[in-house]
Design an enzyme around this catalytic site. Structure first.
Site, PDB file in Angstrom:
ATOM      1  N   CYS A 124       1.049  -1.263   0.027  1.00  0.00           N
ATOM      2  CA  CYS A 124      -0.035   0.027   0.008  1.00  0.00           C
ATOM      3  C   CYS A 124       0.986   1.223   0.058  1.00  0.00           C
ATOM      4  O   CYS A 124       2.377   1.226   0.003  1.00  0.00           O
ATOM      5  CB  CYS A 124      -0.951   0.084   1.261  1.00  0.00           C
ATOM      6  SG  CYS A 124      -0.079   0.104   2.804  1.00  0.00           S
TER       7      CYS A 124
ATOM      8  N   CYS B  22      29.657 -36.160 -25.198  1.00  0.00           N
ATOM      9  CA  CYS B  22      29.937 -36.484 -23.717  1.00  0.00           C
ATOM     10  C   CYS B  22      30.026 -35.320 -23.024  1.00  0.00           C
ATOM     11  O   CYS B  22      30.239 -34.118 -23.605  1.00  0.00           O
ATOM     12  CB  CYS B  22      31.170 -37.574 -23.801  1.00  0.00           C
ATOM     13  SG  CYS B  22      32.816 -36.558 -24.347  1.00  0.00           S
TER      14      CYS B  22
ATOM     15  N   CYS C 277      32.929 -32.955 -24.272  1.00  0.00           N
ATOM     16  CA  CYS C 277      32.482 -31.966 -25.243  1.00  0.00           C
ATOM     17  C   CYS C 277      31.708 -30.786 -24.775  1.00  0.00           C
ATOM     18  O   CYS C 277      32.303 -29.457 -25.010  1.00  0.00           O
ATOM     19  CB  CYS C 277      31.356 -32.727 -26.351  1.00  0.00           C
ATOM     20  SG  CYS C 277      32.211 -34.039 -27.191  1.00  0.00           S
TER      21      CYS C 277
ATOM     22  N   ASP D 171      -2.552  16.879 -28.236  1.00  0.00           N
ATOM     23  CA  ASP D 171      -1.465  16.573 -29.288  1.00  0.00           C
ATOM     24  C   ASP D 171      -2.427  17.102 -30.574  1.00  0.00           C
ATOM     25  O   ASP D 171      -3.396  16.880 -30.628  1.00  0.00           O
ATOM     26  CB  ASP D 171      -1.181  15.283 -29.102  1.00  0.00           C
ATOM     27  CG  ASP D 171      -0.276  14.996 -30.577  1.00  0.00           C
ATOM     28  OD1 ASP D 171       0.603  15.568 -30.902  1.00  0.00           O
ATOM     29  OD2 ASP D 171      -0.720  13.984 -31.209  1.00  0.00           O
TER      30      ASP D 171
ATOM     31  N   ASP E 259       4.082  10.930 -27.833  1.00  0.00           N
ATOM     32  CA  ASP E 259       3.248  11.505 -26.710  1.00  0.00           C
ATOM     33  C   ASP E 259       3.480  10.610 -25.393  1.00  0.00           C
ATOM     34  O   ASP E 259       3.238  11.218 -24.203  1.00  0.00           O
ATOM     35  CB  ASP E 259       1.919  11.502 -26.931  1.00  0.00           C
ATOM     36  CG  ASP E 259       1.544  12.337 -28.193  1.00  0.00           C
ATOM     37  OD1 ASP E 259       2.173  13.258 -28.586  1.00  0.00           O
ATOM     38  OD2 ASP E 259       0.674  11.784 -28.999  1.00  0.00           O
TER      39      ASP E 259
END
Length: 902
Positions: free
Chosen positions: A13, A84, A87, A518, A774
């Site tokens: 809150c 394996c 690798c 706008d 905007d």
């Protein structure tokens, strides 16, 4: 000075947000701290990195979490050829040798390598090359982004809360039924005989206890957080819930013991259902709150999604597609027609028109040539270009807009909920009154100063007083006062096409005294249309004989229609929006479009085409001057059109197919036309005493023409995207002063609107927009209003969304806000009234003067009545009718409070 944004977990809150702010501001080296509860972010300004670590430690120390975000980018590369563990180890080792690798882990079972790397230091192509060099195959890759990690965390939180609510509701409903049915004998509802409270009181009490314990278990967080905050002397709404439900539960446990001891009358004093139902309802509210919070990151994610995922660069003379994260300053980037610009840069080769509306708000594409700048996320309308990358990653214009949105959200002071503020005083005062009243009555009863009711011991009597005070001061009504009105108000708004995103917007909208619009897509339609077709006075215009019969549907064409037909035919091959608007205008009139030969686009000037053997030029003044074509007979009309905010396009053609001289034959004007509701909406806002302004990236002449048509008070033109938020901030800092007289609002157009300001105060500014550009201004404004037909990002950044894109919904939203706020104030008044008036009675004031002692049952009934009255009052908002909400002056908060509550 450094800035940082930290993700915070564990807030419930406004009191939590306030506590974090208060704690962080005390740290030496911190100059500013602001918490945004909705996005769960802490925005701090500090001096050094040591201070940042101290901030994190302080936040964790007071019981919250600082959620670390990944520093590098994580990429998962599928690997072929591994057989394996050796690798896998070899691949890991090969990757980790590279500079810029933060971590690398290879999983042999899934045959994938998970690599965290810094893209500015090493590219994925280099990582794949190291794998190939080690003798394995690097397959197609996938990426994970930090914003997705945040989304997953929030989705998990929502799932947990939903599960807890389902458990609480599934047990709370039968608990409420068991508790209430025995008291409602008039309806003769079915009830198990084995649980009859008068016949089997102990079994009845154990059944209620068995149902309420799991509910308390799923709501354990209210108790851990609520009591912890009480211990730290910073109570919040969780503290109210914890104290109220704990009082009811503990008192009920005491009465279960009384029943077990043989006092069967104690079965009438069980309040397990009070604790259970409160927790279930609060869990529902917390779930809805978490869902709305989970959406806060979507705006940022959509902004990030505007940029393309990959870029085409030139490497060793060949085109190569790479992830956008790997583009470095200095790279030569290739952009094909229709593709998005990946990063910011400077054009080195080619000509094109770039649609920059998502960044600038300018509806017309901008012509680009070598040396001109281009920006990431804009769209290459036509023409292949190459440019040199100058700004990448967090330095691009798009990244700056993202940062501006975050900063504006963080700097906006959260409107503290009244219930949370009051709880800081209300809870400890109520607890103190309960304790003092209980002790006082116990002491008085123990020495015989008061006569106790029959069968009551001093301990039982004082405990009854203590519990009654806490139960009547239960925060149910206080907690429901605001959200119920907001739920009904926002629901009513949604039914009328107005999406209001929560209480803060409703709490502020009715105070608005300045509305900023706008231009492109908000006041105007956002797409160019043909507005005028002009043939020079006294001239015949283009000769129909040159182009056939000059007929449409068997009727002779007027000179204007023929001019439009020729212009549209010439522009048919153009990809420029102005040309497409002209073609659309001709098609709307049913005019035949001629085929063209030798079409040629002339970047920045216009087009040239051959129609039926006649050369046609269509373009701007620059093109006409290059070809030495006289415009003397069109000058006046051209200037008039430009003054009206329209773009004039000249049309010139050969006198005949056999002559070389060219003549200007007319003008086709194109403009972004006003929406039908714009002027009426402005007029209504003026009648409500609200000043209006327009902010746009357009030039002064175009902006002034649009403003003049609708009656806008103030014009802010040629404003860059990154400056829009700053302009809003300036408007907010301006004072609206009046000392008993009418203040004249400055108007550059010669007309004056008047505004009555009741006090000397800063402007409350709302911004209405629809574009990506905007978004920062929408976030900076006290209220951001987005047009529903606009971009998703604008809608995510706004506080209010007009789903119908009708500006007439703006005054409707303000009127809805006024009525909702009035209801909220009435609710809070009655909620506090029920609680505070009931406390003296619960504390035994009436009993002291010979009256009755308030039984906790009646205390619970009073608490329930306050909740019912709050809900019933909130439902009055359903009668809100936009058509009947006449425009009138915004009232002061004081007048609304007096009339609403008294």
């Amino acid at each position: 000075m450094q800035n940082e944004t930290l993700s915070i977990g564990g807030m419930t809150c406004a009191a939590c947000a306030g506590r974090i702010e208060k704690t962080v501001r005390k740290i030496e080296g911190v100059t500013a701290a602001s918490v945004n509860l909705a996005s769960e972010k802490l925005f701090v300004e500090y001096q050094n990195t040591q201070t940042l670590s101290g901030i994190k430690e302080a936040v964790v120390k007071i019981g919250y979490q600082v959620l670390e975000k990944p520093q590098g980018i994580t990429v998962t590369i599928p690997i072929g050829g591994m057989t394996c563990a050796a690798c896998a180890a070899r691949v890991e080792k090969a990757i980790r040798r590279l500079e810029g690798i933060e971590n690398a882990a290879v999983n042999l079972a899934t045959e994938k390598a998970t690599v965290v790397y810094h893209p500015t230091t090493v590219r994925v192509s280099a990582i794949k090359a190291s794998i190939e060099k080690a003798g394995y195959q690097a397959l197609e890759i996938s990426r994970d982004h930090a914003v997705d990690e945040d989304k997953l965390r929030k989705e998990k939180e929502i799932r947990v809360l939903k599960t807890k609510f389902i458990v609480a509701a599934a047990l709370g409903l039968p608990l409420l039924y068991i508790a209430m049915v025995p008291m409602i004998t008039a309806f003769n509802l079915p009830f198990p005989r084995s649980l009859a409270p008068m016949n089997f009181p102990f079994i009845y009490a154990l059944a209620e206890l068995a149902l309420v314990i799991p509910i308390i278990a799923v709501g354990y967080r209210f108790y851990t957080v609520g009591f912890r905050n009480l211990l730290h002397r910073s109570p919040n709404m969780d503290s109210l819930i914890a104290v109220g439900t704990s009082a009811a539960f503990i008192y009920s446990i005491f009465n279960v013991w009384q029943i077990y001891q043989g006092n069967f009358r104690a079965v009438e004093s069980l309040y397990f259902e009070t604790a259970g139902v409160i927790i279930a309802l609060i869990l529902l509210g917390k779930t809805l709150e978490a869902v709305s919070k989970g959406r806060t990151s979507e705006a940022i994610k959509k902004l990030m999604g505007l940029a393309p995922k990959t870029a085409l660069i030139i490497e060793n003379g060949e085109e190569k597609e790479i992830p956008i994260d790997e583009v470095l300053p200095g790279d030569i980037v290739v952009v094909k027609p229709g593709a998005k610009i990946p990063v910011d840069g400077i054009v080195t080769e080619g000509n094109s028109s770039i649609d920059e509306s998502m960044l600038t708000g300018e509806s017309m594409p901008v012509d680009k040539k070598p040396g001109d700048p281009v920006y990431g996320a804009t769209i290459n309308a036509n023409g292949l270009i190459r440019f040199k990358a100058t700004k990448v990653g967090s330095d691009t214009a798009l990244a700056q807009i993202i940062r501006l949105v975050e900063d504006a959200q963080g700097s906006k002071a959260p409107i503290a909920q009244l219930a949370d503020i009051v709880s800081g005083y209300f809870v400890p005062i109520v607890c103190l009154i309960a304790v003092l009243a209980g002790l006082a009555w116990f002491a008085a009863a123990s020495v015989g100063l008061v006569n106790l009711p029959a069968g009551k011991s001093p301990l039982e009597f004082s405990l009854t007083i203590f519990i009654s005070v806490l139960v009547i001061a239960c925060p149910c009504a206080l907690g429901l006062a605001t959200p119920t009105a907001i739920m009904v108000g926002t629901g009513k708004g949604a039914g009328n096409g107005i999406l209001i995103k929560g209480g803060e917007a409703l709490e502020t909208a009715h105070k608005i005294n300045t509305m900023v619009f706008d231009k492109t897509g908000t006041l105007t339609e956002g797409k160019p249309e043909v507005t005028d077709v002009l043939v020079p006075e006294g001239e015949a215009g283009p000769k129909a004989a040159l182009f056939g019969h000059g007929e449409s549907q068997g009727k002779p064409l007027s000179p204007e229609d023929l001019l439009l037909q020729i212009a549209a035919s010439a522009e048919k091959g153009s990809e420029h929006p102005l040309g497409q608007a002209i073609v659309q205008g001709a098609q709307n009139k049913g005019l035949e479009i001629f085929s063209t030969d030798n079409f040629q686009a002339l970047p920045g000037r216009g087009i040239e085409a051959v129609i039926k053997g006649v050369t046609v030029l269509a373009g701007n003044r620059k093109l006409m001057e290059e070809r030495n074509i006289s415009l003397s007979k069109l000058e006046a009309e051209s200037d008039r059109l430009a003054g009206e905010g329209k773009t004039p396009m000249y049309l010139a053609l050969e006198e005949s197919a056999h002559t070389e001289g060219m003549r200007a034959v007319g003008i086709v004007a194109v403009a972004d036309v006003l929406k039908k509701s714009s002027k009426e909406a402005i007029e209504r806002l003026h009648k409500m005493g609200i000043k209006t302004a327009m902010i746009t990236g357009d030039n002064q002449k175009t902006a002034a023409a649009i403003a003049r048509q609708v009656g806008i008070d103030r014009v802010l033109s040629e404003v860059l995207p990154q400056d829009k938020a700053a302009e809003i901030k300036k408007l907010q800092s301006e004072h609206s002063e009046e000392s008993g007289s009418v203040q004249k609002v400055s108007n550059p157009f010669g007309t004056n609107h008047r505004n009555h300001a009741s006090v000397d105060r800063h402007n409350i500014v709302a911004m209405i927009g629809d574009g990506i550009n905007d978004a920062p201004a929408l976030a900076q404004a006290d209220i951001g209003i987005a047009i529903g037909s606009g971009t998703d990002v604008a809608m995510e950044s706004a506080d209010i969304v007009l789903m119908r894109s009708d500006l007439m919904d703006v005054p409707t939203a303000i009127n809805l806000s006024k009525q909702t706020i009035r209801i909220i104030k009435q609710n809070l008044f009655w909620a506090f009234g029920y609680n505070t008036l009931g406390i003296p009675i619960a504390a035994g004031l009436l009993y002291l003067f010979g009256g009755p002692l308030l039984n906790p049952i009646f205390a619970a009934a009073a608490m329930s009545m306050s909740s019912v009255s709050v809900l019933t009052n909130a439902l009055r908002l359903k009668r809100f009718n936009p058509a009947q909400s006449a425009p009138k002056k915004i009232e002061t908060l004081e007048n609304t409070m007096v009339r609403g509550c008294c």
